[in-house]
Design an enzyme around this catalytic site. Structure first.
Site, PDB file in Angstrom:
ATOM      1  N   ILE A 124       0.861  -1.175   0.000  1.00 56.85           N
ATOM      2  CA  ILE A 124       0.000   0.000   0.000  1.00 56.85           C
ATOM      3  C   ILE A 124       0.902   1.231   0.000  1.00 56.85           C
ATOM      4  O   ILE A 124       2.089   1.142   0.315  1.00 56.85           O
ATOM      5  CB  ILE A 124      -0.975   0.032   1.198  1.00 56.85           C
ATOM      6  CG1 ILE A 124      -0.223  -0.045   2.538  1.00 56.85           C
ATOM      7  CG2 ILE A 124      -1.999  -1.076   1.098  1.00 56.85           C
ATOM      8  CD1 ILE A 124      -1.147   0.013   3.758  1.00 56.85           C
ATOM      9  N   ASP A 125       0.346   2.363  -0.348  1.00 63.29           N
ATOM     10  CA  ASP A 125       1.136   3.583  -0.484  1.00 63.29           C
ATOM     11  C   ASP A 125       1.677   4.064   0.857  1.00 63.29           C
ATOM     12  O   ASP A 125       1.127   3.752   1.919  1.00 63.29           O
ATOM     13  CB  ASP A 125       0.285   4.701  -1.103  1.00 63.29           C
ATOM     14  CG  ASP A 125      -0.167   4.376  -2.514  1.00 63.29           C
ATOM     15  OD1 ASP A 125       0.545   3.628  -3.203  1.00 63.29           O
ATOM     16  OD2 ASP A 125      -1.235   4.864  -2.915  1.00 63.29           O
ATOM     17  N   LYS A 126       2.719   4.863   0.789  1.00 61.91           N
ATOM     18  CA  LYS A 126       3.349   5.416   1.982  1.00 61.91           C
ATOM     19  C   LYS A 126       2.335   6.094   2.903  1.00 61.91           C
ATOM     20  O   LYS A 126       2.327   5.856   4.117  1.00 61.91           O
ATOM     21  CB  LYS A 126       4.427   6.427   1.567  1.00 61.91           C
ATOM     22  CG  LYS A 126       5.000   7.231   2.725  1.00 61.91           C
ATOM     23  CD  LYS A 126       5.926   8.332   2.230  1.00 61.91           C
ATOM     24  CE  LYS A 126       6.389   9.220   3.379  1.00 61.91           C
ATOM     25  NZ  LYS A 126       7.244  10.344   2.905  1.00 61.91           N
ATOM     26  N   ARG A 133      -7.362   5.706  -5.431  1.00 60.48           N
ATOM     27  CA  ARG A 133      -7.103   7.125  -5.612  1.00 60.48           C
ATOM     28  C   ARG A 133      -7.428   7.555  -7.039  1.00 60.48           C
ATOM     29  O   ARG A 133      -8.047   8.598  -7.264  1.00 60.48           O
ATOM     30  CB  ARG A 133      -5.641   7.429  -5.269  1.00 60.48           C
ATOM     31  CG  ARG A 133      -5.286   7.081  -3.832  1.00 60.48           C
ATOM     32  CD  ARG A 133      -3.784   7.084  -3.582  1.00 60.48           C
ATOM     33  NE  ARG A 133      -3.213   8.412  -3.660  1.00 60.48           N
ATOM     34  CZ  ARG A 133      -1.911   8.668  -3.588  1.00 60.48           C
ATOM     35  NH1 ARG A 133      -1.046   7.658  -3.466  1.00 60.48           N
ATOM     36  NH2 ARG A 133      -1.468   9.901  -3.648  1.00 60.48           N
TER      37      ARG A 133
END
Length: 355
Positions: free
Chosen positions: A160-162, A264
């Site tokens: 998953i993204d930062k 997103r």
């Protein structure tokens, strides 16, 4: 070009002839080498990359033979020195254990489930070679002799993204990695996210289908393309409204596929960027009043949760050895919970606002 060395060949073409390049890989064709396209030659010798990436690198001037850039159709011959030259110095990204706090939700001899906080990079890469989640996992499993953090056959099964928080599964053994990876590939896992997005939904639930690929205008973003196009990879997101706040909405997003920035990009495509998502326009005031009071309220919200309001809340899969269904839920982190509470208070005090 291996993932663990983070060689990203998806680079823009650079016109500056004086650009400094750095050698990352060197291959020498032996005396018995038959003429072979350089992209095929490199594919035979380098792991964890694709022919398309090599061709992109060649088009950008990063594939050299005998110290000169070549196109991907160049035929390699005996004695040729093939090098990959990139626009950044080579960096040793060997994963070392680092004593970083780790929230372990579940653990057994095959796997573990961790709850990643927002702000923690998952894997080492350009600009983040230390202090990542995999460094923390390597420390946690440092006394397990069969676990090598640099072995792609074990470790994180997905990412998953930062600035996204939430649940991730880690495979301790190659068997677990293969079994879990197959479940993700076959879309047999269950994953849902909670997201606060801009705008009001007139329907209670829906489905978004659209290929996701690099945005040609901004390579740091992903864009949505028609499902029947040859651009990007197919992606499907199911969404359901959890709570309305007038100018924003709390939604649950269930992933049918798992593409980079899928939620997103899909929400942006629908006209509902994630609240606080700077890369996809979510840090602009997209809905609401023009009053200074409202603008101050929004700025306070951004400060309260200075990231995209996205949390990987649930994760479900079949255990690779026992065959048992495993389901996990993670509570909203404090920053996102406080943000949602702030919107609840706001909407109660402004019941007459227009959408």
């Amino acid at each position: 070009m291996s993932d663990e060395q983070n060689t990203d060949l998806e680079l823009d073409v650079v016109d500056d002839e004086q650009q400094q390049l750095y050698e990352h890989y060197r291959l020498v064709a032996d005396s018995g080498q038959v003429p072979l396209r350089v992209d095929k030659f490199m594919m035979e010798h380098l792991r964890h990359t694709t022919r398309n990436r090599i061709q992109q690198a060649a088009a950008a001037g990063f594939v050299h033979v005998n110290e000169k850039p070549v196109k991907s159709n160049y035929k390699v011959r005996p004695g040729d020195v093939v090098t990959l030259m990139l626009d950044r110095p080579h960096y040793d990204t060997t994963i070392e254990p680092e004593d970083i706090p780790l929230d372990v939700v579940y653990e057994d001899d095959q796997l573990m489930v961790v709850n990643k906080p927002a702000g923690l990079v998952v894997h080492p890469g350009v600009g983040n070679f230390h202090g990542t989640l995999v460094n923390a996992i390597a420390w946690h499993l440092r006394d397990l002799p069969t676990y090598d953090p640099n072995d792609p056959g074990v470790g994180l099964v997905h990412r998953i993204d930062k600035d996204t928080s939430g649940l991730l599964v880690v495979a301790k053994t190659p068997t677990a990695k293969t079994h879990l990876g197959r479940q993700f590939f076959d879309h047999d896992t269950h994953r849902s996210y909670n997201a606060l997005v801009w705008g009001h939904f007139t329907e209670d639930e829906g489905r978004i289908e659209g290929n996701i690929g690099r945005d040609p205008r901004d390579r740091q973003r992903m864009a949505v393309f028609p499902p029947d196009s040859d651009i990007g990879k197919s992606a499907v997101t199911h969404w359901r409204v959890l709570e309305h706040f007038g100018y924003t909405t709390l939604v649950e997003c269930r992933l049918e596929t798992g593409r980079t920035h899928q939620i997103r990009a899909h929400m942006k495509h629908m006209g509902h960027p994630l609240f606080g998502d700077e890369r996809y326009g979510g840090t602009e005031i997209l809905r609401g009043e023009r009053s200074s009071t409202y603008k101050a309220f929004i700025q306070n919200c951004f400060q309260l949760c200075p990231r995209q309001a996205l949390h990987a809340r649930t994760l479900g899969f079949v255990h690779p050895t026992t065959g048992q269904q495993m389901d996990f839920t993670s509570e909203l982190p404090s920053d996102m919970a406080a943000l949602i509470d702030k919107w609840r208070i706001y909407i109660k005090g402004n019941t007459n606002n227009t959408l």
